[in-house]
Scaffold this motif. Structure first.
Motif, PDB file in Angstrom:
ATOM      1  N   TYR A   1       7.301 -35.576 -38.525  1.00  0.00           N
ATOM      2  CA  TYR A   1       8.747 -35.746 -38.552  1.00  0.00           C
ATOM      3  C   TYR A   1       9.457 -34.411 -38.399  1.00  0.00           C
ATOM      4  O   TYR A   1       8.908 -33.360 -38.698  1.00  0.00           O
ATOM      5  CB  TYR A   1       9.203 -36.454 -39.829  1.00  0.00           C
ATOM      6  CG  TYR A   1       8.753 -35.782 -41.108  1.00  0.00           C
ATOM      7  CD1 TYR A   1       9.528 -34.804 -41.721  1.00  0.00           C
ATOM      8  CD2 TYR A   1       7.551 -36.124 -41.704  1.00  0.00           C
ATOM      9  CE1 TYR A   1       9.114 -34.189 -42.875  1.00  0.00           C
ATOM     10  CE2 TYR A   1       7.124 -35.516 -42.867  1.00  0.00           C
ATOM     11  CZ  TYR A   1       7.917 -34.554 -43.447  1.00  0.00           C
ATOM     12  OH  TYR A   1       7.504 -33.937 -44.591  1.00  0.00           O
TER      13      TYR A   1
ATOM     14  N   PRO B   1      11.625 -39.330 -38.191  1.00  0.00           N
ATOM     15  CA  PRO B   1      10.269 -39.517 -37.669  1.00  0.00           C
ATOM     16  C   PRO B   1      10.206 -39.252 -36.165  1.00  0.00           C
ATOM     17  O   PRO B   1      11.143 -39.537 -35.430  1.00  0.00           O
ATOM     18  CB  PRO B   1       9.968 -40.986 -37.962  1.00  0.00           C
ATOM     19  CG  PRO B   1      10.981 -41.418 -38.948  1.00  0.00           C
ATOM     20  CD  PRO B   1      12.165 -40.534 -38.790  1.00  0.00           C
TER      21      PRO B   1
ATOM     22  N   GLN C   1      16.288 -42.824 -41.336  1.00  0.00           N
ATOM     23  CA  GLN C   1      15.785 -41.513 -41.677  1.00  0.00           C
ATOM     24  C   GLN C   1      15.623 -41.404 -43.193  1.00  0.00           C
ATOM     25  O   GLN C   1      16.090 -42.236 -43.946  1.00  0.00           O
ATOM     26  CB  GLN C   1      16.742 -40.410 -41.207  1.00  0.00           C
ATOM     27  CG  GLN C   1      16.825 -40.260 -39.719  1.00  0.00           C
ATOM     28  CD  GLN C   1      17.756 -41.267 -39.074  1.00  0.00           C
ATOM     29  OE1 GLN C   1      18.299 -42.125 -39.743  1.00  0.00           O
ATOM     30  NE2 GLN C   1      17.925 -41.174 -37.790  1.00  0.00           N
TER      31      GLN C   1
END
Length: 143
Positions: free
Chosen positions: A69, A62, A21
């Motif tokens: 996202y 995402p 992330q």
């Protein structure tokens, strides 16, 4: 000052526990303005807003390897204003601190790679334009 330490510790804990992330940390200034009106409908003529600090940490996840996202985070904002009354010869100010929690979605578009050819790196340099839409709620901490 303790709030800043809490954000820094939370930032490092999030970066350890999340993989794949994007972790973000924001610092900035908040320019605030207060419009005060008394119960009689009178306002203060010389009310001036203050410039104070903004601090936030968050993360992006995402959605199915696309440019879209999910985003979420927490922020600490300080707002303030000051004024004085020449007739009464006094000075007064308002200072409030808020903690906010937010969540939403974002979309990246117009990605550009760097013009530099850097060998032996796995990162993509360059810039990305993005748009974000989120909702949140602020909670009064002090003021």
């Amino acid at each position: 000052m303790q709030i800043k330490y809490i954000f820094i510790v939370a930032y490092f804990l999030l970066s350890i526990s999340l993989s794949g992330q994007q972790i973000s940390m924001e610092f900035g200034k908040v320019i605030s303005k207060f419009d005060y009106t008394s119960s009689n409908g009178e306002s203060l003529a010389n009310m001036q807003g203050n410039t104070d600090n903004h601090l936030a940490i968050g993360f992006n996840i995402p959605i199915r390897k696309s440019d879209t996202y999910f985003l979420s985070g927490i922020a600490y904002n300080k707002y303030g204003a000051q004024s004085s009354d020449e007739i009464l010869d006094n000075y007064y100010e308002w200072k409030v601190n808020y903690l906010s929690v937010y969540a939403g979605v974002g979309y990246e578009f117009l990605k550009s790679n760097s013009q530099r050819n850097i060998k032996n790196t796995n990162s993509e340099s360059g810039f990305t334009f993005y748009t974000q839409m989120y909702i949140g709620s602020e909670f009064l901490l002090q003021g």
